[in-house]
Design an enzyme around this catalytic site. Structure first.
Site, PDB file in Angstrom:
ATOM      1  N   HIS A 136       9.887  12.238 -19.464  1.00 28.23           N
ATOM      2  CA  HIS A 136       8.496  12.401 -19.900  1.00 28.23           C
ATOM      3  C   HIS A 136       7.499  12.096 -18.781  1.00 28.23           C
ATOM      4  O   HIS A 136       7.666  11.159 -18.008  1.00 28.23           O
ATOM      5  CB  HIS A 136       8.195  11.494 -21.109  1.00 28.23           C
ATOM      6  CG  HIS A 136       8.304  10.039 -20.795  1.00 28.23           C
ATOM      7  ND1 HIS A 136       7.266   9.302 -20.281  1.00 28.23           N
ATOM      8  CD2 HIS A 136       9.338   9.185 -20.899  1.00 28.23           C
ATOM      9  CE1 HIS A 136       7.637   8.065 -20.100  1.00 28.23           C
ATOM     10  NE2 HIS A 136       8.910   7.959 -20.460  1.00 28.23           N
ATOM     11  N   HIS A 145      13.549  20.548  -5.581  1.00 31.22           N
ATOM     12  CA  HIS A 145      14.881  20.843  -6.134  1.00 31.22           C
ATOM     13  C   HIS A 145      15.465  19.562  -6.725  1.00 31.22           C
ATOM     14  O   HIS A 145      15.647  18.577  -5.996  1.00 31.22           O
ATOM     15  CB  HIS A 145      15.793  21.380  -5.015  1.00 31.22           C
ATOM     16  CG  HIS A 145      17.193  21.691  -5.469  1.00 31.22           C
ATOM     17  ND1 HIS A 145      18.166  22.135  -4.603  1.00 31.22           N
ATOM     18  CD2 HIS A 145      17.798  21.628  -6.677  1.00 31.22           C
ATOM     19  CE1 HIS A 145      19.289  22.336  -5.258  1.00 31.22           C
ATOM     20  NE2 HIS A 145      19.103  22.026  -6.523  1.00 31.22           N
TER      21      HIS A 145
END
Ligand SMILES: CC(=O)SCCNC(=O)CCNC(=O)[C@H](O)C(C)(C)COP(=O)(O)OP(=O)(O)OC[C@H]1O[C@@H](n2cnc3c(N)ncnc32)[C@H](O)[C@@H]1OP(=O)(O)O
Length: 209
Positions: A136, A145
Site C-alpha cells: 500500500h 524494475h
C-alpha cells in the site's frame, strides 16, 4: 484488429507477449528487434522488423511495449516511441492483482502472481515481475524494475530506474534512490542514496556508481 508491438525479442519479451496473450486484449502480437532479419521468431511470435522500423510505424500499432531489461534504455525507448506517435500499452497478466485504487503508468508490465496494493503508484515503463509485491502507498518512479518474488512493504519510495533484485525485501517507509540496484535476496532496512548497489541482510553498499 488490435495489434501489439513489442520491442526486444528476448526472454523478458516472451513473458510480456505471454501475459498480453493471456489478457485477451490483443488480436496480434509482433516483435521488433535489432537482431532482425537474422532472427525471425521469438518463441511462437514473429519478429518483423528492427527498432528503426518500429519508430517509423509507431502510430500504426494499437499498443507498444519496450521489453528491454536495462532500465534506462527501456525508459528512453518508451519516451522515443511516444514522441513518434506510438501508444504505450500497459500489460497486466490476468493472474496479477492490482487494486482499483492503485495506478500503473503507460508502458509498464505486471506479471502473473504480482500484487500492487491500494494507494500504490507505478510509473511509466516499469516491470513488476512474476510474484513481486508492491504494498500500500508505495511510489515507484519511471523505469523501475521489481524482480520476481521481491517484496516492497508499505509506503516505500523507489527512484527512477532503480532495480530491486529477485527475492529482495524492503522495509516499510524506506526511500530508495534513482538507479539503485538491490541484489538478489537483500533485506533493505535503511534509505539508500541514488546509484548505489546494495546486497545482504541487512543490505550494505557493495559499490557506488
Ligand atoms: C526473470 C528475471 O530473470 S529478472 C532478473 C532478476 N535478477 C536479479 O534480481 C539479479 C540482481 N543482481 C544481483 O543480485 C547481482 O549479483 C549484483 C547486481 C548485486 C552484483 O552483480 P555484480 O556486480 O556482477 O557482482 P559480482 O557477481 O561480481 O559479485 C561481487 C561480490 O558481491 C557478492 N554478491 C553479488 N550479489 C550478491 C547478493 N545478491 N547478495 C550477497 N552477495 C552478493 C558476490 O558474492 C561477490 O563477492 P566476492 O567478491 O566476495 O566473491
Amino acid at each position: 484488429m488490435k495489434t501489439l508491438a513489442i520491442l526486444g525479442a528476448g526472454g523478458h519479451g516472451r513473458v510480456v507477449a505471454d501475459a498480453a496473450e493471456a489478457s485477451g486484449q490483443w488480436d496480434e502480437i509482433f516483435f521488433f528487434d535489432d537482431s532482425w532479419p537474422d532472427r525471425t521468431c521469438n518463441g511462437p511470435w514473429q519478429i518483423v522488423g528492427n527498432t528503426k522500423q518500429l519508430e517509423n510505424d509507431a502510430k500504426h500499432y494499437g499498443g507498444i511495449v519496450i521489453a528491454i531489461g536495462i532500465n534506462r534504455i527501456r525508459l528512453r525507448l518508451s519516451q522515443e516511441m511516444e514522441f513518434k506517435g506510438g501508444r504505450l500499452a500497459v500489460i497486466v497478466h490476468p493472474h496479477a492483482t492490482i487494486s482499483r485504487h492503485a495506478k500503473v503508468g503507460k508502458g509498464s508490465v505486471v506479471f502473473a502472481g504480482a500484487v500492487v496494493n491500494i494507494g500504490a503508484t507505478v510509473g511509466h515503463a516499469c516491470i513488476i515481475n512474476t510474484g513481486a509485491t508492491v504494498d500500500h502507498d508505495c511510489q515507484l518512479a519511471d523505469g523501475v524494475h521489481i524482480s520476481p518474488g521481491a517484496n516492497l512493504a508499505g509506503t516505500v519510495n523507489v527512484g527512477t530506474c532503480a532495480w530491486i533484485g529477485a527475492g529482495a525485501a524492503v522495509r516499510q517507509q524506506i526511500a530508495i534512490g534513482a538507479d539503485v540496484v538491490v541484489g538478489v535476496g537483500a533485506a533493505v532496512v535503511h534509505d539508500q542514496p541514488a546509484g548505489v548497489t546494495v546486497v545482504g541482510n541487512p543490505a550494505k553498499v557493495l559499490r557506488t556508481s
